[in-house]
Design a protein around this motif. Structure first.
Motif, short mmCIF file in Angstrom:
data_model
loop_
_atom_site.label_atom_id
_atom_site.label_comp_id
_atom_site.label_asym_id
_atom_site.label_seq_id
_atom_site.Cartn_x
_atom_site.Cartn_y
_atom_site.Cartn_z
N UNK A 65 -10.84 -2.08 -59.37
CA UNK A 65 -11.23 -2.93 -58.25
C UNK A 65 -10.02 -3.61 -57.62
N UNK A 66 -9.09 -4.05 -58.46
CA UNK A 66 -7.89 -4.72 -57.94
C UNK A 66 -7.09 -3.78 -57.03
N UNK A 67 -7.05 -2.50 -57.41
CA UNK A 67 -6.32 -1.54 -56.58
C UNK A 67 -7.13 -1.15 -55.35
N UNK A 68 -8.40 -0.80 -55.57
CA UNK A 68 -9.19 -0.24 -54.47
C UNK A 68 -9.61 -1.31 -53.46
N UNK A 69 -9.90 -2.52 -53.93
CA UNK A 69 -10.44 -3.56 -53.07
C UNK A 69 -9.61 -3.82 -51.82
N UNK A 70 -8.37 -4.30 -51.98
CA UNK A 70 -7.57 -4.62 -50.78
C UNK A 70 -7.33 -3.41 -49.88
N UNK A 71 -7.05 -2.26 -50.50
CA UNK A 71 -6.79 -1.06 -49.68
C UNK A 71 -8.01 -0.73 -48.84
N UNK A 72 -9.19 -0.80 -49.45
CA UNK A 72 -10.41 -0.47 -48.71
C UNK A 72 -10.65 -1.47 -47.58
N UNK A 73 -10.45 -2.75 -47.88
CA UNK A 73 -10.71 -3.77 -46.86
C UNK A 73 -9.78 -3.58 -45.67
N UNK A 74 -8.49 -3.41 -45.96
CA UNK A 74 -7.52 -3.24 -44.88
C UNK A 74 -7.82 -1.98 -44.08
N UNK A 75 -8.14 -0.90 -44.78
CA UNK A 75 -8.43 0.36 -44.08
C UNK A 75 -9.66 0.21 -43.20
N UNK A 76 -10.67 -0.50 -43.72
CA UNK A 76 -11.88 -0.68 -42.92
C UNK A 76 -11.59 -1.44 -41.64
N UNK A 77 -10.82 -2.52 -41.76
CA UNK A 77 -10.49 -3.30 -40.55
C UNK A 77 -9.71 -2.42 -39.58
N UNK A 78 -8.79 -1.64 -40.13
CA UNK A 78 -8.02 -0.75 -39.29
C UNK A 78 -8.93 0.24 -38.56
N UNK A 79 -9.85 0.86 -39.34
CA UNK A 79 -10.69 1.91 -38.76
C UNK A 79 -11.72 1.36 -37.78
N UNK A 80 -12.27 0.17 -38.08
CA UNK A 80 -13.34 -0.32 -37.20
C UNK A 80 -12.80 -1.13 -36.02
N UNK A 81 -11.60 -1.74 -36.14
CA UNK A 81 -11.13 -2.62 -35.07
C UNK A 81 -9.97 -2.05 -34.26
N UNK A 82 -9.07 -1.36 -34.92
CA UNK A 82 -7.84 -0.98 -34.22
C UNK A 82 -7.70 0.51 -33.93
N UNK A 83 -8.26 1.34 -34.82
CA UNK A 83 -7.84 2.74 -34.84
C UNK A 83 -8.20 3.51 -33.58
N UNK A 84 -7.32 4.44 -33.21
CA UNK A 84 -7.61 5.36 -32.11
C UNK A 84 -8.60 6.40 -32.58
N UNK A 85 -9.09 7.17 -31.61
CA UNK A 85 -10.07 8.19 -31.93
C UNK A 85 -9.55 9.23 -32.91
N UNK A 86 -8.27 9.60 -32.74
CA UNK A 86 -7.75 10.67 -33.59
C UNK A 86 -7.66 10.24 -35.05
N UNK A 87 -7.40 8.93 -35.28
CA UNK A 87 -7.34 8.44 -36.65
C UNK A 87 -8.72 8.58 -37.30
N UNK A 88 -9.76 8.18 -36.55
CA UNK A 88 -11.12 8.30 -37.07
C UNK A 88 -11.45 9.76 -37.36
N UNK A 89 -11.00 10.63 -36.46
CA UNK A 89 -11.28 12.05 -36.63
C UNK A 89 -10.67 12.60 -37.90
N UNK A 90 -9.52 12.04 -38.28
CA UNK A 90 -8.90 12.48 -39.53
C UNK A 90 -9.55 11.80 -40.74
N UNK A 91 -9.76 10.49 -40.63
CA UNK A 91 -10.19 9.72 -41.80
C UNK A 91 -11.62 10.02 -42.23
N UNK A 92 -12.47 10.36 -41.27
CA UNK A 92 -13.87 10.60 -41.61
C UNK A 92 -14.02 11.74 -42.61
N UNK A 93 -13.49 12.93 -42.31
CA UNK A 93 -13.56 14.00 -43.32
C UNK A 93 -12.80 13.66 -44.59
N UNK A 94 -11.68 12.93 -44.47
CA UNK A 94 -10.93 12.58 -45.68
C UNK A 94 -11.81 11.79 -46.65
#
Lengths: 281, 286
Positions: A65-94
């Motif tokens: 949890x200590x490892x996954x928690x912060x990474x997931x939170x930061x990535x979520x904010x990135x994906x939902x608030x900042x990310x361009x379309x191409x980032x979403x296109x890559x991250x979704x299948x990943x």
């Protein structure tokens, strides 16, 4: 149709009752408190202390949890608030593929990459001579396994926050980051906690991958570089011998019951909290 | 706080956020690359098309065909059963019970809980059930266990698809005089086929990849089972057993078997992606 409905609704209950009945044999002459708070595990002489396994499980889950928690939170904010379309296109299948990889593959990867990394670099860095098969290895492998799971829920939580809130904050002159930090994260906080809760329950029950890298030594681990022996691994490792000794069989079923109850409680609390968050939509 | 500092803070976090996304994507690449790198050199046609010969686990010849076929039997069987049980239920929830929101939500909640129960608990329960029914470790016992394990996944996945069908469709079908069951199987089913295939693939992937749930119930054998009552090998367990061998050559075969499993999972993932795309294209939009 009604039969299917009954099967599905009853499934968790039947599971619990079945495991409970199998473990009554052990509970007849051992008290539950005794079993949970002692660490003496000698099945052949009738001593069943689960403490070692419970502590190992808690350690591994905590690290994940200590490892996954912060990474997931930061990535979520990135994906939902900042990310361009191409980032979403890559991250979704990943995220999807990460979620679909079987746990035995994570275990193989752990043995190939994580264990050697710990024994060659991380261990010596802290001045320890370690084999690499350790609580830390289990935690790292586990953290990656629960990431796609936590991410999916977090993304959903962030997407349910009404956009009026954000607009109001921005129109009052707050910057985008301030809005995220003070408004969005605060609003999503119960959802974030429950996403982590679901991640914890996932991590707590994960078996094969952890079993493969954690070392499986029946001793209470004193640090992250020491081997551990989580509850699921205990059940999985002893399935061959179960039939021969009824009391042993019963003890392993009790272990499964403990796992079941802990995971169920975590799951229930987190799901209820998420349902409440989603109601605001 | 000065505006410049505020800007710097935002920039700093943007960088960290980007890095953490990058970490996740890179981890996937590292996992797949390291498995392929280690496993591909040991992968041969023998691995895929031969069953283990005597002394396979001591480094003699043979392959893991028994485990590949066993895994396919197991996941086809249980996916089929889970589909037979799950599809009517998912349609029932969305068509017959459409007015009883609270009940449907309660069912969804229970299904989500069942989804969260660790597969090892299903394994232990399946074992108990197997003893209770007087069965031996066999393909059938494994299929039953895995069916219980993937049933909640199947129902919820189909449910999510059926949920997206606009309510107007149900109303217009009913107003034209069709019964609820006709609406369910003739109209909703057709509307959701690609999504349902995705749900099936998802459950199939779960079934083929999970080791803990079948640990107790399928047994293990070097032969390809010819009846439901024979024990069977599975790919995840085969990898696990080969890897615990002290002989390097057998360990290398474990890595090769891991490549086989990864390729199967990637194929499933790509297929379900294709179907999802198609699903979005075919959907009627109101």
């Amino acid at each position: 149709m009604i039969i299917c409905l009954v099967i599905v609704i009853a499934l968790p209950f039947i599971l619990g009752i079945g495991l409970y009945f199998k473990s009554t044999l052990l509970l007849k002459d051992h008290t539950l408190i005794d079993l949970l708070t002692t660490s003496d595990w000698k099945p052949l002489s009738g001593k069943f202390g689960f403490l070692t396994f419970i502590i190992s499980s808690l350690w591994v889950t905590f690290i994940a949890l200590v490892i996954a928690g912060p990474i997931c939170l930061l990535t979520t904010i990135h994906l939902t608030q900042y990310a361009d379309k191409w980032v979403l296109k890559i991250m979704h299948p990943v995220i999807d593929i990460l979620a679909g990889i079987p746990s035995v593959i994570y275990g193989v990867w752990g043995i190939l990459v994580v264990v050697p990394f710990i024994s060659k670099y991380a261990g010596p860095f802290f001045g320890r001579d370690v084999s690499g098969y350790s609580i830390l290895a289990g935690g790292i492998v586990l953290s990656i396994m629960i990431m796609p799971f936590i991410l999916n829920i977090l993304i959903e939580v962030f997407n349910t926050i009404p956009s009026e809130l954000k607009e109001a904050s921005l129109s009052l002159g707050a910057s985008k980051w301030q809005t995220i930090k003070h408004i969005l994260v605060r609003k999503a906080f119960p959802g974030i906690i429950s996403a982590f809760g679901l991640g914890v329950s996932r991590a707590f029950g994960e078996t094969i991958a952890v079993l493969m890298v954690v070392g499986n030594v029946t001793k209470i681990p004193k640090g992250v570089f020491q081997p551990g022996y989580p509850l699921p691994a205990l059940i999985a490792n002893n399935y061959g011998e179960m039939l021969s000794i009824p009391l042993y069989d019963s003890a392993l079923m009790l272990a499964a019951l403990i796992l079941f109850v802990v995971v169920l409680l975590f799951n229930m609390a987190s799901r209820l909290a998420i349902i409440r968050v989603e109601k605001y939509k | 706080m000065g505006i410049r500092l505020r800007k710097a803070e935002e920039k700093f976090f943007r960088v960290i956020m980007f890095i953490s996304s990058l970490i996740i994507a890179l981890t996937l690449l590292i996992i797949i690359f390291s498995i392929l790198y280690k496993g591909l050199p040991s992968l041969s046609w023998d691995m895929i098309f031969k069953t283990p010969k005597g002394g396979f686990y001591y480094g003699k010849e043979g392959g893991v065909l028994n485990a590949i076929i066993g895994s396919l039997y197991l996941s086809f069987g249980s996916t089929f059963l889970a589909f037979i049980l799950g599809l009517p239920l998912a349609l029932y929830m969305n068509i017959h019970l459409v007015k009883r929101r609270k009940l449907v939500n309660a069912i969804r909640f229970l299904l989500d809980l069942s989804w969260g129960i660790p597969s090892i608990v299903y394994g232990a329960f399946g074992f108990t059930l197997m003893i209770y029914l007087g069965m031996k470790t066999s393909l059938l016992a494994g299929i039953i266990t895995v069916t219980l394990f993937i049933l909640p996944i199947m129902v919820r996945a189909i449910d999510e698809v059926v949920k997206t069908v606009p309510g107007g469709l149900l109303e217009s079908a009913l107003s034209l005089g069709s019964t609820r069951s006709e609406t369910a199987y003739r109209i909703f089913f057709k509307q959701c086929v690609p999504g349902i295939i995705t749900a099936i693939l998802l459950s199939f992937g779960r079934g083929i990849g999970d080791a803990a749930s079948v640990l107790f119930t399928t047994g293990y054998t070097d032969y390809i089972p010819t009846s439901l009552l024979q024990p069977t090998a599975t790919l995840p367990l085969s990898i696990f057993f080969q890897l615990s061998s002290p002989i390097p050559e057998v360990q290398n075969r474990a890595y090769a078997s891991a490549v086989i499993l990864v390729v199967i999972i990637l194929i499933i993932s790509i297929l379900s992606r294709l179907f999802t795309k198609k699903y979005q294209k075919n959907q009627i939009n109101f």
